[in-house]
Design a protein around this motif. Structure first.
Motif, PDB file in Angstrom:
ATOM      1  N   VAL A   5      -9.930  -5.892 -13.244  1.00 48.87           N
ATOM      2  CA  VAL A   5      -9.911  -4.482 -12.871  1.00 48.87           C
ATOM      3  C   VAL A   5     -11.258  -3.870 -13.222  1.00 48.87           C
ATOM      4  O   VAL A   5     -11.655  -3.870 -14.400  1.00 48.87           O
ATOM      5  N   GLU A   6     -11.937  -3.358 -12.200  1.00 52.23           N
ATOM      6  CA  GLU A   6     -13.204  -2.678 -12.422  1.00 52.23           C
ATOM      7  C   GLU A   6     -12.962  -1.181 -12.606  1.00 52.23           C
ATOM      8  O   GLU A   6     -12.027  -0.620 -12.036  1.00 52.23           O
ATOM      9  N   SER A   7     -13.833  -0.550 -13.362  1.00 56.11           N
ATOM     10  CA  SER A   7     -13.788   0.897 -13.524  1.00 56.11           C
ATOM     11  C   SER A   7     -15.193   1.409 -13.780  1.00 56.11           C
ATOM     12  O   SER A   7     -16.098   0.631 -14.085  1.00 56.11           O
ATOM     13  N   GLY A   8     -15.368   2.716 -13.627  1.00 54.58           N
ATOM     14  CA  GLY A   8     -16.646   3.335 -13.934  1.00 54.58           C
ATOM     15  C   GLY A   8     -17.477   3.721 -12.730  1.00 54.58           C
ATOM     16  O   GLY A   8     -18.539   4.318 -12.883  1.00 54.58           O
ATOM     17  N   GLY A   9     -17.008   3.387 -11.540  1.00 58.23           N
ATOM     18  CA  GLY A   9     -17.753   3.784 -10.353  1.00 58.23           C
ATOM     19  C   GLY A   9     -17.617   5.272 -10.083  1.00 58.23           C
ATOM     20  O   GLY A   9     -16.865   5.979 -10.758  1.00 58.23           O
ATOM     21  N   GLY A  10     -18.370   5.745  -9.098  1.00 55.68           N
ATOM     22  CA  GLY A  10     -18.296   7.151  -8.753  1.00 55.68           C
ATOM     23  C   GLY A  10     -19.512   7.589  -7.979  1.00 55.68           C
ATOM     24  O   GLY A  10     -20.270   6.774  -7.458  1.00 55.68           O
ATOM     25  N   LEU A  11     -19.686   8.896  -7.900  1.00 54.93           N
ATOM     26  CA  LEU A  11     -20.805   9.507  -7.194  1.00 54.93           C
ATOM     27  C   LEU A  11     -21.837   9.976  -8.202  1.00 54.93           C
ATOM     28  O   LEU A  11     -21.505  10.668  -9.179  1.00 54.93           O
ATOM     29  N   VAL A  12     -23.088   9.615  -7.971  1.00 53.21           N
ATOM     30  CA  VAL A  12     -24.157   9.993  -8.884  1.00 53.21           C
ATOM     31  C   VAL A  12     -25.406  10.312  -8.065  1.00 53.21           C
ATOM     32  O   VAL A  12     -25.596   9.782  -6.966  1.00 53.21           O
ATOM     33  N   GLN A  13     -26.233  11.185  -8.590  1.00 53.26           N
ATOM     34  CA  GLN A  13     -27.485  11.499  -7.913  1.00 53.26           C
ATOM     35  C   GLN A  13     -28.531  10.417  -8.178  1.00 53.26           C
ATOM     36  O   GLN A  13     -28.468   9.717  -9.204  1.00 53.26           O
ATOM     37  N   ALA A  14     -29.472  10.300  -7.289  1.00 55.68           N
ATOM     38  CA  ALA A  14     -30.562   9.344  -7.468  1.00 55.68           C
ATOM     39  C   ALA A  14     -31.247   9.570  -8.808  1.00 55.68           C
ATOM     40  O   ALA A  14     -31.495  10.709  -9.212  1.00 55.68           O
ATOM     41  N   GLY A  16     -29.840   8.701 -11.596  1.00 53.76           N
ATOM     42  CA  GLY A  16     -28.799   8.738 -12.612  1.00 53.76           C
ATOM     43  C   GLY A  16     -28.328   7.364 -13.040  1.00 53.76           C
ATOM     44  O   GLY A  16     -28.846   6.336 -12.586  1.00 53.76           O
ATOM     45  N   SER A  17     -27.333   7.365 -13.904  1.00 57.54           N
ATOM     46  CA  SER A  17     -26.804   6.120 -14.465  1.00 57.54           C
ATOM     47  C   SER A  17     -25.283   6.095 -14.406  1.00 57.54           C
ATOM     48  O   SER A  17     -24.633   7.144 -14.409  1.00 57.54           O
ATOM     49  N   LEU A  18     -24.762   4.896 -14.353  1.00 58.44           N
ATOM     50  CA  LEU A  18     -23.325   4.654 -14.463  1.00 58.44           C
ATOM     51  C   LEU A  18     -23.134   3.381 -15.270  1.00 58.44           C
ATOM     52  O   LEU A  18     -24.000   2.497 -15.254  1.00 58.44           O
ATOM     53  N   ARG A  19     -21.999   3.275 -15.946  1.00 62.83           N
ATOM     54  CA  ARG A  19     -21.648   2.023 -16.598  1.00 62.83           C
ATOM     55  C   ARG A  19     -20.321   1.533 -16.040  1.00 62.83           C
ATOM     56  O   ARG A  19     -19.302   2.212 -16.146  1.00 62.83           O
ATOM     57  N   LEU A  20     -20.373   0.361 -15.455  1.00 66.15           N
ATOM     58  CA  LEU A  20     -19.169  -0.263 -14.934  1.00 66.15           C
ATOM     59  C   LEU A  20     -18.547  -1.158 -15.994  1.00 66.15           C
ATOM     60  O   LEU A  20     -19.250  -1.789 -16.780  1.00 66.15           O
ATOM     61  N   SER A  21     -17.227  -1.206 -15.970  1.00 60.32           N
ATOM     62  CA  SER A  21     -16.486  -2.088 -16.868  1.00 60.32           C
ATOM     63  C   SER A  21     -15.584  -2.990 -16.041  1.00 60.32           C
ATOM     64  O   SER A  21     -15.138  -2.623 -14.954  1.00 60.32           O
ATOM     65  N   CYS A  22     -15.303  -4.155 -16.591  1.00 61.34           N
ATOM     66  CA  CYS A  22     -14.403  -5.111 -15.936  1.00 61.34           C
ATOM     67  C   CYS A  22     -13.544  -5.737 -17.012  1.00 61.34           C
ATOM     68  O   CYS A  22     -14.069  -6.318 -17.976  1.00 61.34           O
ATOM     69  N   ALA A  23     -12.252  -5.630 -16.848  1.00 61.97           N
ATOM     70  CA  ALA A  23     -11.327  -6.197 -17.817  1.00 61.97           C
ATOM     71  C   ALA A  23     -10.161  -6.838 -17.079  1.00 61.97           C
ATOM     72  O   ALA A  23      -9.782  -6.397 -15.999  1.00 61.97           O
ATOM     73  N   PRO A  24      -9.589  -7.859 -17.652  1.00 61.90           N
ATOM     74  CA  PRO A  24      -8.452  -8.491 -16.996  1.00 61.90           C
ATOM     75  C   PRO A  24      -7.162  -7.750 -17.254  1.00 61.90           C
ATOM     76  O   PRO A  24      -6.971  -7.168 -18.323  1.00 61.90           O
ATOM     77  N   SER A  25      -6.303  -7.738 -16.281  1.00 56.45           N
ATOM     78  CA  SER A  25      -4.926  -7.304 -16.494  1.00 56.45           C
ATOM     79  C   SER A  25      -4.098  -8.563 -16.681  1.00 56.45           C
ATOM     80  O   SER A  25      -4.457  -9.636 -16.223  1.00 56.45           O
ATOM     81  N   GLY A  26      -3.029  -8.451 -17.364  1.00 55.79           N
ATOM     82  CA  GLY A  26      -2.237  -9.647 -17.610  1.00 55.79           C
ATOM     83  C   GLY A  26      -2.709 -10.334 -18.876  1.00 55.79           C
ATOM     84  O   GLY A  26      -3.137  -9.709 -19.827  1.00 55.79           O
ATOM     85  N   ARG A  27      -2.704 -11.634 -18.842  1.00 52.53           N
ATOM     86  CA  ARG A  27      -2.988 -12.384 -20.056  1.00 52.53           C
ATOM     87  C   ARG A  27      -4.468 -12.325 -20.415  1.00 52.53           C
ATOM     88  O   ARG A  27      -5.311 -11.988 -19.602  1.00 52.53           O
ATOM     89  N   THR A  28      -4.761 -12.644 -21.653  1.00 50.29           N
ATOM     90  CA  THR A  28      -6.137 -12.664 -22.138  1.00 50.29           C
ATOM     91  C   THR A  28      -6.958 -13.616 -21.292  1.00 50.29           C
ATOM     92  O   THR A  28      -6.526 -14.713 -20.955  1.00 50.29           O
TER      93      THR A  28
END
Length: 123
Positions: A5-14, A16-28
């Motif tokens: 599952v990715e998160s952290g996306g969105g709309l940003v001005q030129a 700018g910065s964003l930090r994306l995260s990726c984590a598993p759902s379910g088991r480790t």
């Protein structure tokens, strides 16, 4: 079944910065190499960066251009992509992937993918 599952996306001005995260759902799910890719409309999916298991060493593609450091926190079971100095050409859907690829840049060699998170950079 493990999914990513990715998160952290969105709309940003030129510039700018964003930090994306990726984590598993379910088991480790920490014992694998992990990577970020992106896909802009009408273009092929493009390799950005990968982080290796277990030492966390990184490998970058041209798309990262020194602006997108990748990291992972095995204790939190999460991978990150810090995106700095974003430009309109960085607009794309960003995907995380996990697996044991022999070619770290190849989309064909990862067996687990997320659904993607949209990043839009306005000028």
């Amino acid at each position: 079944q493990v999914q990513l599952v990715e998160s952290g996306g969105g709309l940003v001005q030129a510039g700018g910065s964003l930090r994306l995260s990726c984590a598993p759902s379910g088991r480790t799910f920490s014992r694998s190499h992990m990577a970020w890719f992106r896909q802009a409309p009408g273009k092929e999916r493009e390799f950005i960066a990968a982080v290796y298991w277990p030492d966390g060493s990184a490998y970058y593609g041209d798309a990262a251009e020194g602006r997108f450091p990748i990291s992972r926190d095995n204790a939190k079971n999460t991978m990150y992509l810090q995106m700095n100095s974003l430009q309109p050409e960085d607009t794309a859907v960003y995907y995380c992937a996990a697996g044991w690829p022999s070619r770290i840049t190849s989309t064909l060699e990862y067996d687990t993918w997320g659904q993607g998170t949209q990043v839009t950079v306005s000028s």
